[in-house]
Design a protein around this motif. Structure first.
Motif, mmCIF file in Angstrom:
data_model
loop_
_atom_site.group_PDB
_atom_site.id
_atom_site.type_symbol
_atom_site.label_atom_id
_atom_site.label_comp_id
_atom_site.label_asym_id
_atom_site.label_seq_id
_atom_site.Cartn_x
_atom_site.Cartn_y
_atom_site.Cartn_z
ATOM 1 N N PRO A 77 0.840 -1.201 0.000
ATOM 2 C CA PRO A 77 0.000 0.000 0.000
ATOM 3 C C PRO A 77 0.872 1.247 0.000
ATOM 4 C CG PRO A 77 0.019 -1.009 2.171
ATOM 5 C CD PRO A 77 0.775 -1.940 1.276
ATOM 6 N N MET A 78 0.433 2.289 -0.713
ATOM 7 C CA MET A 78 1.226 3.506 -0.868
ATOM 8 C C MET A 78 0.360 4.745 -0.666
ATOM 9 S SD MET A 78 3.312 2.405 -4.339
ATOM 10 C CE MET A 78 1.774 2.343 -5.266
ATOM 11 N N VAL A 79 0.951 5.785 -0.114
ATOM 12 C CA VAL A 79 0.293 7.090 0.015
ATOM 13 C C VAL A 79 1.297 8.157 -0.388
ATOM 14 C CG1 VAL A 79 -1.310 6.386 1.818
ATOM 15 C CG2 VAL A 79 0.925 7.300 2.446
ATOM 16 N N ALA B 23 -3.668 14.779 -3.116
ATOM 17 C CA ALA B 23 -3.316 13.515 -2.481
ATOM 18 C C ALA B 23 -3.359 12.378 -3.497
ATOM 19 C CB ALA B 23 -4.263 13.223 -1.328
ATOM 20 N N ALA B 24 -2.554 11.347 -3.240
ATOM 21 C CA ALA B 24 -2.514 10.167 -4.107
ATOM 22 C C ALA B 24 -2.425 8.920 -3.247
ATOM 23 C CB ALA B 24 -1.322 10.241 -5.061
ATOM 24 N N ILE B 25 -3.052 7.863 -3.707
ATOM 25 C CA ILE B 25 -2.975 6.570 -3.030
ATOM 26 C C ILE B 25 -2.683 5.491 -4.077
ATOM 27 C CG2 ILE B 25 -4.517 7.181 -1.132
ATOM 28 C CD1 ILE B 25 -6.743 5.675 -2.605
ATOM 29 N N GLY B 26 -2.172 4.351 -3.635
ATOM 30 C CA GLY B 26 -1.880 3.287 -4.575
ATOM 31 C C GLY B 26 -1.735 1.947 -3.887
ATOM 32 N N LEU B 27 -1.721 0.901 -4.680
ATOM 33 C CA LEU B 27 -1.536 -0.450 -4.171
ATOM 34 C C LEU B 27 -0.785 -1.251 -5.218
ATOM 35 C CD1 LEU B 27 -2.149 -2.581 -1.968
ATOM 36 C CD2 LEU B 27 -4.221 -3.159 -3.259
ATOM 37 N N GLY C 252 11.134 -3.353 3.925
ATOM 38 C CA GLY C 252 9.759 -3.162 3.471
ATOM 39 C C GLY C 252 9.432 -1.745 3.051
ATOM 40 N N LEU C 253 10.148 -0.750 3.559
ATOM 41 C CA LEU C 253 9.893 0.638 3.197
ATOM 42 C C LEU C 253 10.311 0.884 1.748
ATOM 43 C CD1 LEU C 253 8.924 3.337 4.468
ATOM 44 C CD2 LEU C 253 11.348 3.854 4.905
ATOM 45 N N ASN C 254 9.513 1.663 1.024
ATOM 46 C CA ASN C 254 9.849 1.941 -0.372
ATOM 47 C C ASN C 254 9.407 3.335 -0.791
ATOM 48 O OD1 ASN C 254 6.962 1.430 -1.743
ATOM 49 N ND2 ASN C 254 7.354 -0.199 -0.260
ATOM 50 N N THR D 82 5.158 8.718 -3.943
ATOM 51 C CA THR D 82 4.482 7.960 -2.894
ATOM 52 C C THR D 82 5.504 7.210 -2.047
ATOM 53 O OG1 THR D 82 4.170 6.046 -4.354
ATOM 54 C CG2 THR D 82 2.358 7.639 -4.202
ATOM 55 N N VAL D 83 5.081 6.946 -0.814
ATOM 56 C CA VAL D 83 5.862 6.125 0.107
ATOM 57 C C VAL D 83 5.010 4.910 0.474
ATOM 58 C CG1 VAL D 83 6.982 6.008 2.370
ATOM 59 C CG2 VAL D 83 7.078 8.122 1.026
#
Length: 225
Positions: free
Chosen positions: A29-31, A43-47, A172-174, A220-221
């Motif tokens: 999951p990304m924000v 704002a942006a979100i992703g998976l 795990g952080l990206n 995104t992070v």
């Protein structure tokens, strides 16, 4: 279109999950935020779903932006006449923009993590609502209300290419950087009405925007597990 894209993304990720072992399959999951000249920062979100060295992802960003209109233009008093009159336009408009992106990627081991190269397509749509007042603003003449114009328009779904990179640390952080290309042109179609002495109905309207740059940078992070 939005439901179709979401269904495709979810179905693909579930298929990956069903065919992979726990060690091969990852979810991320990304924000973050995205920025374009036309809509500013939003704002942006992703998976993302990963299987072995392959990545399949989905991102979404959307924004509403309003602005006041205050401009003027010249028009002929009569066809062929040398006389012109100045029309002053005052009003406001609101734009609603939504963008969904689907992409594929492949990752390589680099340092204490993996670097992924990504490519895909963005599916976006713009809706605009405007209210305008037109006045005769010719110097030396009394200002006269000419008409009130209302427009409700939308573009069809526009598909544009997207590229990106992501760096995934072993904990795990990206961090992910995506870019979508736009040329600024977008056809708008809808309906309108003109309130004047005759109460005119403008009926179907159609025009093209050429000065709205929707080229988007998205950062995104995420945390992959």
């Amino acid at each position: 279109m939005k439901k179709v894209l979401l269904a495709c993304a979810v179905t693909s990720m579930l298929a990956l999950s069903a065919s992979a072992t726990a060690s091969e399959f990852t979810l991320n999951p990304m924000v973050g935020v995205s920025n374009s000249k036309a809509m500013g920062t939003k704002a942006a979100i992703g998976l993302e779903a990963g299987y072995s060295d392959f990545v399949f992802g989905y991102t979404y960003s959307g924004a509403e932006k309003g602005q006041n209109i205050n401009t003027s233009f010249e028009t002929d008093v009569m066809p062929g006449s040398p006389d012109v009159e100045m029309i002053q336009v005052n009003g406001s408009e609101r734009n609603d923009y939504k963008a969904h992106t689907l992409y594929l990627g492949y990752q390589f081991d680099i340092g204490a993590g993996q670097l992924a190269l990504k490519a895909g397509a963005e599916f976006s749509k713009l809706k605009s609502v405007g209210q305008y007042e037109l006045n005769n603003a010719t110097p030396g003449q009394e200002t006269v209300d000419i008409a009130e114009l209302s427009l409700n328009t939308a573009s069809s779904t526009v598909i544009k290419p997207m590229i990106g990179v992501g760096y995934y640390m072993n904990n795990g952080l990206n961090f992910n950087l995506h870019y979508t290309f736009h040329n600024g042109d977008r056809d708008m179609k809808g309906t309108g009405s003109v309130l004047d002495a005759r109460g005119t109905d403008a009926g179907p309207v159609s025009y093209s925007t050429s000065d709205k740059d929707f080229s988007t940078v998205m950062f995104t992070v995420g945390y992959r597990f």
